[in-house]
Scaffold this active site. Structure first.
Site, PDB file in Angstrom:
ATOM      1  CG  ASN A 112      34.793  44.787  40.148  1.00 33.46           C
ATOM      2  OD1 ASN A 112      35.385  45.453  41.004  1.00 33.46           O
ATOM      3  ND2 ASN A 112      35.368  43.797  39.522  1.00 33.46           N
ATOM      4  CB  CYS A 125      37.166  44.296  36.424  1.00 33.18           C
ATOM      5  SG  CYS A 125      38.620  43.286  36.311  1.00 33.18           S
ATOM      6  CE  LYS A 134      36.523  40.545  40.617  1.00 33.02           C
ATOM      7  NZ  LYS A 134      37.561  41.495  41.062  1.00 33.02           N
ATOM      8  CB  THR A 192      35.374  38.084  37.001  1.00 32.65           C
ATOM      9  OG1 THR A 192      36.495  38.579  37.733  1.00 32.65           O
ATOM     10  CG2 THR A 192      34.101  38.743  37.496  1.00 32.65           C
TER      11      THR A 192
HETATM   12  N1  LIG Z   1      43.157  42.024  34.735  1.00 35.51           N
HETATM   13  C1  LIG Z   1      42.738  42.327  35.964  1.00 35.51           C
HETATM   14  O1  LIG Z   1      43.222  43.297  36.585  1.00 35.51           O
HETATM   15  C2  LIG Z   1      41.676  41.499  36.626  1.00 35.51           C
HETATM   16  C3  LIG Z   1      41.246  41.860  37.900  1.00 35.51           C
HETATM   17  C4  LIG Z   1      40.303  41.085  38.507  1.00 35.51           C
HETATM   18  C5  LIG Z   1      39.772  39.985  37.868  1.00 35.51           C
HETATM   19  N2  LIG Z   1      40.181  39.660  36.620  1.00 35.51           N
HETATM   20  C6  LIG Z   1      39.580  38.483  35.978  1.00 35.51           C
HETATM   21  O2  LIG Z   1      40.578  37.463  35.844  1.00 35.51           O
HETATM   22  C7  LIG Z   1      40.359  36.727  34.635  1.00 35.51           C
HETATM   23  C8  LIG Z   1      41.627  36.739  33.807  1.00 35.51           C
HETATM   24  O3  LIG Z   1      41.839  38.061  33.463  1.00 35.51           O
HETATM   25  P1  LIG Z   1      43.257  38.515  32.892  1.00 35.51           P
HETATM   26  O4  LIG Z   1      43.253  40.003  32.900  1.00 35.51           O
HETATM   27  O5  LIG Z   1      44.364  37.794  33.566  1.00 35.51           O
HETATM   28  O6  LIG Z   1      43.146  37.990  31.378  1.00 35.51           O
HETATM   29  P2  LIG Z   1      44.332  37.923  30.319  1.00 35.51           P
HETATM   30  O7  LIG Z   1      43.689  37.976  28.980  1.00 35.51           O
HETATM   31  O8  LIG Z   1      45.396  38.902  30.672  1.00 35.51           O
HETATM   32  O9  LIG Z   1      44.960  36.475  30.548  1.00 35.51           O
HETATM   33  C9  LIG Z   1      44.286  35.306  30.211  1.00 35.51           C
HETATM   34  C10 LIG Z   1      45.365  34.314  29.771  1.00 35.51           C
HETATM   35  O10 LIG Z   1      44.772  33.035  29.645  1.00 35.51           O
HETATM   36  C11 LIG Z   1      45.243  32.464  28.432  1.00 35.51           C
HETATM   37  N3  LIG Z   1      44.298  31.436  28.015  1.00 35.51           N
HETATM   38  C12 LIG Z   1      43.109  31.607  27.412  1.00 35.51           C
HETATM   39  N4  LIG Z   1      42.526  30.405  27.210  1.00 35.51           N
HETATM   40  C13 LIG Z   1      43.374  29.465  27.701  1.00 35.51           C
HETATM   41  C14 LIG Z   1      43.340  28.043  27.788  1.00 35.51           C
HETATM   42  N5  LIG Z   1      42.299  27.368  27.341  1.00 35.51           N
HETATM   43  N6  LIG Z   1      44.389  27.393  28.365  1.00 35.51           N
HETATM   44  C15 LIG Z   1      45.443  28.098  28.831  1.00 35.51           C
HETATM   45  N7  LIG Z   1      45.543  29.458  28.775  1.00 35.51           N
HETATM   46  C16 LIG Z   1      44.507  30.119  28.219  1.00 35.51           C
HETATM   47  C17 LIG Z   1      45.344  33.630  27.485  1.00 35.51           C
HETATM   48  O11 LIG Z   1      46.153  33.294  26.392  1.00 35.51           O
HETATM   49  C18 LIG Z   1      45.953  34.681  28.405  1.00 35.51           C
HETATM   50  O12 LIG Z   1      47.344  34.580  28.438  1.00 35.51           O
HETATM   51  C19 LIG Z   1      39.150  37.377  33.964  1.00 35.51           C
HETATM   52  O13 LIG Z   1      38.002  36.656  34.293  1.00 35.51           O
HETATM   53  C20 LIG Z   1      39.094  38.758  34.588  1.00 35.51           C
HETATM   54  O14 LIG Z   1      37.777  39.274  34.606  1.00 35.51           O
HETATM   55  C21 LIG Z   1      41.125  40.388  35.972  1.00 35.51           C
HETATM   56  C1  LIG Z   2      41.215  45.525  36.118  1.00 30.92           C
HETATM   57  C2  LIG Z   2      40.215  46.077  37.037  1.00 30.92           C
HETATM   58  O1  LIG Z   2      39.452  46.971  36.709  1.00 30.92           O
HETATM   59  N1  LIG Z   2      40.187  45.489  38.288  1.00 30.92           N
HETATM   60  C3  LIG Z   2      39.207  45.990  39.191  1.00 30.92           C
HETATM   61  C4  LIG Z   2      39.868  47.173  39.855  1.00 30.92           C
HETATM   62  O2  LIG Z   2      38.842  47.900  40.431  1.00 30.92           O
HETATM   63  P1  LIG Z   2      39.161  49.401  40.738  1.00 30.92           P
HETATM   64  O3  LIG Z   2      37.908  49.971  41.212  1.00 30.92           O
HETATM   65  O4  LIG Z   2      40.357  49.523  41.601  1.00 30.92           O
HETATM   66  O5  LIG Z   2      39.507  50.028  39.295  1.00 30.92           O
HETATM   67  P2  LIG Z   2      39.350  51.565  39.066  1.00 30.92           P
HETATM   68  O6  LIG Z   2      40.465  52.291  39.717  1.00 30.92           O
HETATM   69  O7  LIG Z   2      37.992  51.891  39.502  1.00 30.92           O
HETATM   70  O8  LIG Z   2      39.472  51.772  37.482  1.00 30.92           O
HETATM   71  C5  LIG Z   2      38.436  51.371  36.649  1.00 30.92           C
HETATM   72  C6  LIG Z   2      38.063  52.573  35.743  1.00 30.92           C
HETATM   73  O9  LIG Z   2      37.238  53.485  36.478  1.00 30.92           O
HETATM   74  C7  LIG Z   2      37.706  54.820  36.306  1.00 30.92           C
HETATM   75  N2  LIG Z   2      37.428  55.550  37.551  1.00 30.92           N
HETATM   76  C8  LIG Z   2      37.849  55.040  38.738  1.00 30.92           C
HETATM   77  C9  LIG Z   2      37.566  55.714  39.908  1.00 30.92           C
HETATM   78  C10 LIG Z   2      36.840  56.942  39.877  1.00 30.92           C
HETATM   79  O10 LIG Z   2      36.575  57.592  40.901  1.00 30.92           O
HETATM   80  N3  LIG Z   2      36.444  57.417  38.643  1.00 30.92           N
HETATM   81  C11 LIG Z   2      36.716  56.756  37.479  1.00 30.92           C
HETATM   82  O11 LIG Z   2      36.336  57.214  36.404  1.00 30.92           O
HETATM   83  C12 LIG Z   2      39.192  54.677  36.033  1.00 30.92           C
HETATM   84  O12 LIG Z   2      39.657  55.762  35.261  1.00 30.92           O
HETATM   85  C13 LIG Z   2      39.243  53.384  35.235  1.00 30.92           C
HETATM   86  O13 LIG Z   2      39.045  53.642  33.852  1.00 30.92           O
HETATM   87  O14 LIG Z   2      40.794  46.781  40.885  1.00 30.92           O
HETATM   88  C14 LIG Z   2      40.205  45.957  41.915  1.00 30.92           C
HETATM   89  C15 LIG Z   2      41.265  45.704  42.979  1.00 30.92           C
HETATM   90  O15 LIG Z   2      41.656  46.993  43.461  1.00 30.92           O
HETATM   91  C16 LIG Z   2      39.745  44.647  41.255  1.00 30.92           C
HETATM   92  O16 LIG Z   2      39.175  43.796  42.228  1.00 30.92           O
HETATM   93  C17 LIG Z   2      38.727  44.956  40.199  1.00 30.92           C
HETATM   94  O17 LIG Z   2      38.373  43.740  39.523  1.00 30.92           O
END
Ligand SMILES: NC(=O)c1ccc[n+]([C@@H]2O[C@H](COP(=O)([O-])OP(=O)(O)OC[C@H]3O[C@@H](n4cnc5c(N)ncnc54)[C@H](O)[C@@H]3O)[C@@H](O)[C@H]2O)c1
Ligand SMILES: CC(=O)N[C@@H]1[C@@H](OP(=O)(O)OP(=O)(O)OC[C@H]2O[C@@H](n3ccc(=O)[nH]c3=O)[C@H](O)[C@@H]2O)O[C@H](CO)[C@@H](O)[C@@H]1O
Length: 474
Positions: A234, A288, A230, A143
């Site tokens: 959010n 996020c 994106k 993101t």
């Molecule tokens: N976690 C979620 O649910 C979620 C949801 C939607 C979007 N995103 C987005 O996806 C992206 C990744 O999020 P995440 O939760 O997977 O992060 P994360 O921290 O869990 O994973 C990132 C990984 O990348 C590795 N890394 C960092 N720098 C590196 C490099 N130079 N080369 C190789 N590996 C490297 C880290 O060591 C780590 O293992 C973020 O931009 C986040 O906003 C995450």
């Molecule tokens: C890792 C992450 O965050 N990824 C995002 C997530 O988005 P999401 O909206 O599904 O995450 P939420 O469930 O909102 O949780 C967020 C927080 O908000 C609080 N919350 C939620 C609803 C509500 O009514 N009142 C609240 O207080 C809740 O406790 C929590 O702390 O998943 C999407 C794919 O589904 C992704 O695309 C998106 O990047």
């Protein structure tokens, strides 16, 4: 004259080998799903002190992510057993890949100044640039601030490779819309936004994501539109949560039950009318929703267009929403203080049980957890606070226990921060006995307990949005 990008793609043929940079919550399930649909996937993970351990763990077929992730353990084992998924710190293998996706964390150093920490992302992009080959495709899944792919990332990739994006290699943004606890399902079922810097890149990226989708559809657009989609999806979600939180604070002040009002508002349906009110809570955490608003705000600030036409001196509605959501842990602290006052106890020296450290029910993901600012407020006020979480086993500087009884014994107050499944089974009689107090305070931050049961059992009850109960007779 060199052939065009489309011709390069055609000469290379269909995508067979994929690289995924960043083995985290997003990269691991994405790589495993690609491995099921394509010939070979390399998971690139830097051998860092905090995450390098994942390389051997994944290559032994094990899932480094804790928490409930249906299907992921089996998929990792299956794809590694067949040598279709291999994790490595050898980035030179990027030269073997037809397509490379980048899933590296993109936190903000300090949201206030809108400066993201793209250092890790830059390192990953430079690695991709160093080894990418003509006719390959690079996709940023992280993101990112709108404008990053087509300007900042493009420049770095061209610097490192000596090639030209859109002529020698394709470049796109395809944001991940996953949520911990449902990672595999989200990747396959959510519609997939795919935004190339040009049509050829968009089309190639659609070839990459099409095979992993089950019910989701591909939604093509430009790279910058994909970045705005994106961050905005959010941002709007965070805004909706803030609207529920603010209404809950109003209901508390007016002595009414937020959930009566929510039911009433929801009853207005039909004719395209929608007034869906989300749920108020102890705060908004996660990787996020806590940062994507600031990516969007930064994007509009750095865009080349003239500054946005907006009312003079009025703060962005989206940033205001962030402040309201970030206030909720402090509101929980205010409710706790009110409860302790009513049970004639001081905050200083009070024994407080904090239930739930992860930001989301039934997961171990505690990034940006709202429990942390609450914990700090209690500590600063002199309370003795004990933390329980069934999923989160460790956190820097915090002693998190999995033994609920030991956390509850002798406490003056219980505060519910996360709606973990096991907390729905909390027994008021058992807690009263464990606490040893005849006027134990209970603060419900997720509307998971029945107020009357606890009030009948001698508790001082307070709950978010429960203006009808928060001043109940003792
Ligand atoms: N976690 C979620 O649910 C979620 C949801 C939607 C979007 N995103 C987005 O996806 C992206 C990744 O999020 P995440 O939760 O997977 O992060 P994360 O921290 O869990 O994973 C990132 C990984 O990348 C590795 N890394 C960092 N720098 C590196 C490099 N130079 N080369 C190789 N590996 C490297 C880290 O060591 C780590 O293992 C973020 O931009 C986040 O906003 C995450
Ligand atoms: C890792 C992450 O965050 N990824 C995002 C997530 O988005 P999401 O909206 O599904 O995450 P939420 O469930 O909102 O949780 C967020 C927080 O908000 C609080 N919350 C939620 C609803 C509500 O009514 N009142 C609240 O207080 C809740 O406790 C929590 O702390 O998943 C999407 C794919 O589904 C992704 O695309 C998106 O990047």
């Amino acid at each position: 004259m060199d052939c065009s990008l489309s011709e390069y793609f055609k000469k290379r043929g269909s995508i067979k080998t994929i690289g995924v940079i960043g083995m985290g919550y997003v990269g691991i399930p994405a790589a495993a799903l690609f491995a099921r649909s394509f010939d070979k996937v390399y998971g690139f993970q830097r051998d860092s002190s905090s995450s390098g351990y994942k390389i051997d763990l994944l290559n032994s077929g094990k899932n480094p992510l804790k928490g409930e992730e249906p299907g992921l353990d089996d998929l990792i084992r299956e794809t590694t057993d067949k040598s279709k998924f291999e994790c490595t710190a050898d980035f030179s293998k990027i030269s073997l890949c037809d397509a490379v996706t980048i899933d590296i964390q993109t936190p903000f150093l300090n949201p206030g100044d809108l400066i993201p920490d793209f250092s890790a992302l830059e390192e990953g992009i430079r690695q991709a640039g160093r080894y990418l080959t003509k006719g390959s495709l690079i996709v940023l899944e992280s993101t990112i601030t709108p404008g990053t792919t087509a300007i900042w990332a493009k420049k770095i990739l061209e610097e490192e490779s000596g090639f030209i994006a859109g002529e020698d290699f394709g470049l796109a943004h395809a944001p991940e819309r996953v949520m911990v606890g449902r990672l595999l399902r989200n990747i396959q079922e959510h519609d997939r936004i795919v935004g190339g810097i040009d049509d050829a890149s968009t089309k190639r990226a659609m070839e990459l994501y099409g095979p992993v989708l089950t019910s989701g559809n591909l939604i093509p657009m430009t790279a910058t539109a994909a970045e705005v989609t994106k961050t905005a999806e959010n941002t709007v979600r965070d805004l909706q949560i803030a609207a529920a939180n603010q209404l809950a604070l109003y209901c508390e002040a007016m002595g009414i039950n937020f959930y009566d009002v929510r039911r009433g508002i929801d009853s207005l349906k039909g004719d395209g009318i929608t007034r869906a009110i989300l749920l108020p809570g102890a705060g908004v955490g996660g990787h996020c929703l806590t940062k994507d608003t600031y990516h969007l705000e930064r994007g509009v600030k750095i865009a080349d267009e003239q500054s946005v036409d907006f009312p003079e001196g009025v703060e962005s509605l989206y940033v205001t929403a962030r402040h309201i959501n970030d206030f909720m842990p402090r509101h929980m602290f205010h409710l706790l203080k009110k409860g302790l006052n009513r049970s004639v106890k001081d905050m200083k020296g009070a024994k407080v049980a904090l239930l739930g450290w992860s930001f989301l029910a039934n997961t171990d993901d505690a990034r940006n957890t709202p429990a942390e600012p609450f914990y700090q407020l209690c500590k600063d006020a002199g309370a003795e606070i004990r933390v329980h979480d069934p999923w989160v086993t460790g956190w820097p500087g915090i002693d998190i226990r999995q033994d609920l009884e030991s956390v509850l014994s002798g406490v003056d107050a219980v505060v519910v921060f996360t709606a973990h499944r096991m907390y729905y089974q909390l027994d008021s009689e058992k807690i009263r006995k464990l606490s040893g107090s005849n006027s134990c305070v209970i603060v419900d931050g997720r509307n998971i307990i029945d107020p009357d049961t606890y009030i009948r059992n001698g508790f001082v009850y307070l709950g978010i949005g429960r203006g009808d109960k928060n001043s109940h007779p003792l």
